[in-house]
Design an enzyme around this catalytic site. Structure first.
Site: not given
Ligand code: ADE
Length: 233
Positions: A12, A196
């Site tokens: 990041e 996601d």
């Molecule tokens: N960071 C990126 N995706 C995530 C997720 N699904 N749960 C927790 N932190 C995250």
């Protein structure tokens, strides 16, 4: 001005270090802080490691040791809203800790006595972010971020976060940075690009899109820093 930029994972902050170039390095509390002299100001960049404890330490070090006057978080998150797609950029309006539960004593979920469920991000920084987004023709979405020490990868848990916290995105560091900055009166804002959808495929999606989504957030944060440093000149 001294500005602190925090990511959770090396991926990041890598694009930020590439963008800003030359830096000096300092070690403190298990973190490396990359200090950049930029436009008569200093920018401190670090990744905290995953989770609320690590990010709270990094934010505290940025403020109390390095003297940062503003904190910006840059990273990725799981989208909980159907319009939050991979690569979309969002800014948090407020944040909560979804894994705080002392409901056994009659407290609301996410509430800690003498604290609050939601911590709001800085209105002025958020306004600057909206201006930057307009100027660069970037769609900047907004929403509530829920943070907890869990990677969310299930439709059921996702629904629970929406129902209990009206959360729009989930990650593992924002709320702890928010609590530290709020208590120490340091303006802060949290940028997250979606990696996601926090569902059954979240792990695969995260691995695939971590780098590209982290870059979306980092590129925006560079423009944000430029604008911040130009204000008042
Ligand atoms: N960071 C990126 N995706 C995530 C997720 N699904 N749960 C927790 N932190 C995250």
């Amino acid at each position: 001005m001294k500005i602190g930029i925090i990511g959770a994972m090396r991926e990041e902050i890598t694009p930020l270090l590439e963008i800003f170039g030359k830096y000096e390095e300092f070690s403190l509390g298990g973190n490396r802080f990359y200090c950049i002299s930029y436009k008569d100001s200093q920018i401190f960049i670090a990744y905290s490691k995953i989770g609320k404890v690590h990010s709270a330490l990094t934010a505290s070090s940025m403020i109390l040791h390095f003297g940062c006057e503003k904190i910006i978080f840059s990273g990725v998150a799981g989208g909980l809203r159907s319009d939050l797609k991979v690569g979309d950029l969002m800014i948090a309006t407020k944040l909560c800790q979804h894994d705080v539960d002392i409901t056994a004593f009659g407290h609301p979920l996410g509430f800690i006595p003498e604290s609050k469920v939601y911590v709001e991000t800085d209105a002025e920084l958020n306004d600057i972010a909206r201006t930057v987004a307009k100027k660069h023709d970037t769609l900047l979405k907004e929403g509530i971020i829920a943070s907890g020490d869990q990677f969310i990868a299930s439709g059921q848990k996702k629904q629970w976060l929406i129902e209990n916290f009206s959360a729009d995105a989930v990650e593992m560091e924002g709320a702890s940075v928010a609590v530290v900055c709020d208590l120490l009166n340091v303006p802060f804002c949290i940028f997250r690009s979606i990696s996601d959808s926090a569902d059954g495929e979240a792990d695969v999606s995260f691995d695939e899109f971590l780098d590209s989504s982290a870059r979306v957030s980092a590129n925006f944060v560079k423009n944000m820093v430029d604008t911040l440093l130009n204000i008042g000149k």
